[in-house]
Scaffold this active site. Sequence first.
Site, PDB file in Angstrom:
ATOM      1  N   CYS A  51      -4.321   7.380  -4.354  1.00 42.24           N
ATOM      2  CA  CYS A  51      -4.873   6.821  -3.114  1.00 42.24           C
ATOM      3  C   CYS A  51      -4.463   7.560  -1.847  1.00 42.24           C
ATOM      4  O   CYS A  51      -5.309   8.062  -1.105  1.00 42.24           O
ATOM      5  CB  CYS A  51      -4.475   5.352  -2.991  1.00 42.24           C
ATOM      6  SG  CYS A  51      -4.986   4.321  -4.372  1.00 42.24           S
ATOM      7  N   HIS A 107      -3.567   2.375   3.810  1.00 41.98           N
ATOM      8  CA  HIS A 107      -2.691   3.095   2.867  1.00 41.98           C
ATOM      9  C   HIS A 107      -2.316   4.505   3.334  1.00 41.98           C
ATOM     10  O   HIS A 107      -2.110   5.402   2.535  1.00 41.98           O
ATOM     11  CB  HIS A 107      -3.330   3.160   1.469  1.00 41.98           C
ATOM     12  CG  HIS A 107      -2.302   3.217   0.377  1.00 41.98           C
ATOM     13  ND1 HIS A 107      -2.625   3.255  -0.953  1.00 41.98           N
ATOM     14  CD2 HIS A 107      -0.943   3.248   0.427  1.00 41.98           C
ATOM     15  CE1 HIS A 107      -1.534   3.299  -1.689  1.00 41.98           C
ATOM     16  NE2 HIS A 107      -0.495   3.290  -0.859  1.00 41.98           N
TER      17      HIS A 107
END
Length: 492
Positions: A51, A107
């Site tokens: 990610c 993130h």
Amino acid sequence: EKPNIVIFLVDDLGIGDIGAFGNDTLRTPHVDSICENGVKLDHDLAAASLCTPSRAALMTSRYAIRTGMSSVITSLMSPQGLPTSEHTLPQMLQEKGYATALIGKWHLGWNRQLLDQYYSPLKRGFDYFFGLPLSNVKDFGGKQEIMVDIGFTGKLYKLSAICLSTSLILSRLINKKIGVTMTIMSLILIGNFLFAFKTYGIWNSALIRNDRIRLIEEGQNFIKSQHAAEKPVFLFMSWLHVHTYMHPQPPFKGASQHGPYGDAVEETDWAVGQIMDTLKQLQILDNTLFYFSSDHGGDKLEHDEEGRLVGGWNGLFRGNKGDGSQEGGIRVPTCVQWPAKLPRRTLVSEPTSQLDLMPTLASIVGGRMSTVRSIDGKDILPLLTGDETRTPHDFIFHYTGDKLSAIRYMPEESGAVFKLHYVWPQWEPGTDSWASIGAAVFDGPILLPNPLLFDVARDPREETPLDTNIEPYASIVKCIEEAKLNHERSLI
């Protein structure tokens, strides 16, 4: 007029999970319609297989190794984040008068120091943010699972036993005060880690105040408010689906053929349709550019309590989320629709990358790209319009963490897509998957004594290595090695 821009980025979606990319058991009519009414990229690549590095590359058009973002941010307590020195996609669009919003997952860092929100998306080019600073993990479901799955908890208990035993031995053999001091220090250190692991889901989900419907409403409301203000919109819908923890809601819960994961995929497709319907109702859909993709390949290591797979399907490609050199870890289901400018039912099979998004949008809106930093993406607008038929990339570099693990090479007029592997995953024998999440995290890929060369255009599963001792493959390897040297020299 500048187009409105909407990015749909799904978390952990496999290339084989979408109908237009070959799935005939999951219903994804809205994503399929983007392919039908626009351009389907069937050789599009995430810049990383996890990610944080993938999203950092998409936001900057630079490999994550250049920005210090090559590892995954695992906690809101981490001081890591996207540096302020980077020029980001939303900043570029802000400069051109766009109203920018991120709805969903970020993130890319949060706090550099306690609660300072130094890496907030509001400080990286977004006018509005509603969502999750970190990631959606299984622990949000109420159980302490992720640290157990990875193997951290078991290793910590073993370390605790070793530290306490050593402290007791020292107190008997050398000095009681030293032994007691070491015991106290060990207990404090171990207690700190145990507390962090056991409360992982609590601390890292503390800022969640949204659910399935609310995410969609936030995106719809932002579009409506900026349309009323007559400003072009950049909306980044960064879905929490289909990363575990799975939480599909009625009427999607239990409706698919593939359990909670399939339910979540179909629910995500519905949500995409809701945003598109809003633009249609406002009569601005024709001049809206939609970009749909996944941040990397699907996760084949997620299983339920009965051992059934609850992760994504990567089609015919080998590998998994986290396998930075393997097609299954980095091939993503990408499609682009812009009714006012792009042709319908167009297939692009040339290698492209999510690194290309920012330069392509800069070309469309007249935006600024950095002139003092290495930009790895290319403007692929000519590919999307059909004015060009060859990828602008000669080489694409693939990383696993901060290690260069493979290089893709596209010689002109050859039709071949060569890929030289420097590492290979330690999969279970006879499979293309790891034994467990812990094995993938702690064992990692092995360095190959002799790199393996494949032509992924003709051998997409990479099962038949080419003989690099004969021509033309020996020269191909030499060319790739020269590109590797030049690339490494460009890393600062």
